[in-house]
Design a protein around this motif. Structure first.
Motif, mmCIF file in Angstrom:
data_model
loop_
_atom_site.group_PDB
_atom_site.id
_atom_site.type_symbol
_atom_site.label_atom_id
_atom_site.label_comp_id
_atom_site.label_asym_id
_atom_site.label_seq_id
_atom_site.Cartn_x
_atom_site.Cartn_y
_atom_site.Cartn_z
ATOM 1 N N PRO A 65 30.872 83.789 64.088
ATOM 2 C CA PRO A 65 30.858 82.354 63.809
ATOM 3 C C PRO A 65 32.238 81.714 63.993
ATOM 4 C CG PRO A 65 29.654 83.544 62.114
ATOM 5 C CD PRO A 65 30.355 84.573 62.965
ATOM 6 N N GLY A 66 32.245 80.586 64.684
ATOM 7 C CA GLY A 66 33.477 79.853 64.909
ATOM 8 C C GLY A 66 34.296 80.341 66.091
ATOM 9 N N ASN A 67 33.932 81.468 66.680
ATOM 10 C CA ASN A 67 34.665 81.999 67.825
ATOM 11 C C ASN A 67 34.042 81.452 69.110
ATOM 12 O OD1 ASN A 67 35.914 83.475 69.838
ATOM 13 N ND2 ASN A 67 35.476 85.462 68.949
ATOM 14 N N PRO A 68 34.801 80.685 69.914
ATOM 15 C CA PRO A 68 34.232 80.157 71.164
ATOM 16 C C PRO A 68 33.908 81.262 72.173
ATOM 17 C CG PRO A 68 36.570 79.648 71.006
ATOM 18 C CD PRO A 68 36.171 80.262 69.696
ATOM 19 N N LEU A 69 34.395 82.468 71.921
ATOM 20 C CA LEU A 69 34.107 83.589 72.807
ATOM 21 C C LEU A 69 33.113 84.569 72.180
ATOM 22 C CD1 LEU A 69 37.703 84.280 74.194
ATOM 23 C CD2 LEU A 69 35.864 82.921 75.222
ATOM 24 N N CYS A 70 32.236 84.053 71.334
ATOM 25 C CA CYS A 70 31.209 84.885 70.710
ATOM 26 C C CYS A 70 30.180 85.295 71.771
ATOM 27 C CB CYS A 70 30.521 84.120 69.579
ATOM 28 S SG CYS A 70 29.089 84.999 68.896
ATOM 29 N N PRO A 71 29.998 86.590 71.987
ATOM 30 C CA PRO A 71 29.053 87.032 73.014
ATOM 31 C C PRO A 71 27.604 86.678 72.689
ATOM 32 C CG PRO A 71 29.797 88.890 71.724
ATOM 33 C CD PRO A 71 30.625 87.714 71.296
ATOM 34 N N VAL A 72 27.251 86.699 71.421
ATOM 35 C CA VAL A 72 25.874 86.397 71.028
ATOM 36 C C VAL A 72 25.569 84.926 71.290
ATOM 37 C CG1 VAL A 72 24.235 86.339 69.103
ATOM 38 C CG2 VAL A 72 25.827 88.259 69.329
ATOM 39 N N ASN A 73 26.425 84.039 70.828
ATOM 40 C CA ASN A 73 26.195 82.606 71.039
ATOM 41 C C ASN A 73 26.236 82.240 72.518
ATOM 42 O OD1 ASN A 73 25.825 82.151 68.319
ATOM 43 N ND2 ASN A 73 27.974 81.677 67.964
ATOM 44 N N SER A 74 27.117 82.889 73.282
ATOM 45 C CA SER A 74 27.188 82.620 74.721
ATOM 46 C C SER A 74 25.899 83.031 75.414
ATOM 47 C CB SER A 74 28.379 83.343 75.345
ATOM 48 O OG SER A 74 29.579 82.839 74.841
#
Length: 105
Positions: A86-95
């Motif tokens: 959460p909060g990481n623009p480089l989150c692999p799951v959200n990407s």
């Protein structure tokens, strides 16, 4: 990943490549496992990826199942879990989820 903003491709392609790069890094996947080749015997499909939902219904991680891979000669499938960041623009799951929502099924 940050260099994607410097090249002349569509936003959809930027989203695709960001998801691919982060997925490959966090899942330790080889290029041949996420792209089609003439000998695509180890390529992952969407059937190999499942989302794990938390109490609120949001995806909290993804599980990647490798049915076969370069050194898997007659062995059982292997899995790896990738947690959201959460909060990481480089989150692999959200990407990956963003790409899949743009792509559709």
């Amino acid at each position: 990943v940050e260099a994607l903003s410097q090249i002349n491709i569509t936003e959809f392609e930027k989203c695709l490549f960001k998801a691919m790069f982060l997925f490959m890094y966090y899942s330790l996947a080889r290029v041949s496992e996420v792209t089609l080749t003439s000998t695509s015997q180890h390529t992952l499909t969407l059937d190999n990826i499942s989302g794990v939902r938390g109490q609120g219904g949001n995806v909290t991680s993804i599980v990647v199942r490798f049915d076969s891979y370069k050194h898997s000669h007659n062995s059982m499938p292997s899995s790896i879990t990738i947690l959201t960041q959460p909060g990481n623009p480089l989150c692999p799951v959200n990407s990956l989820l963003k790409y899949l929502s743009l792509r559709g099924t």
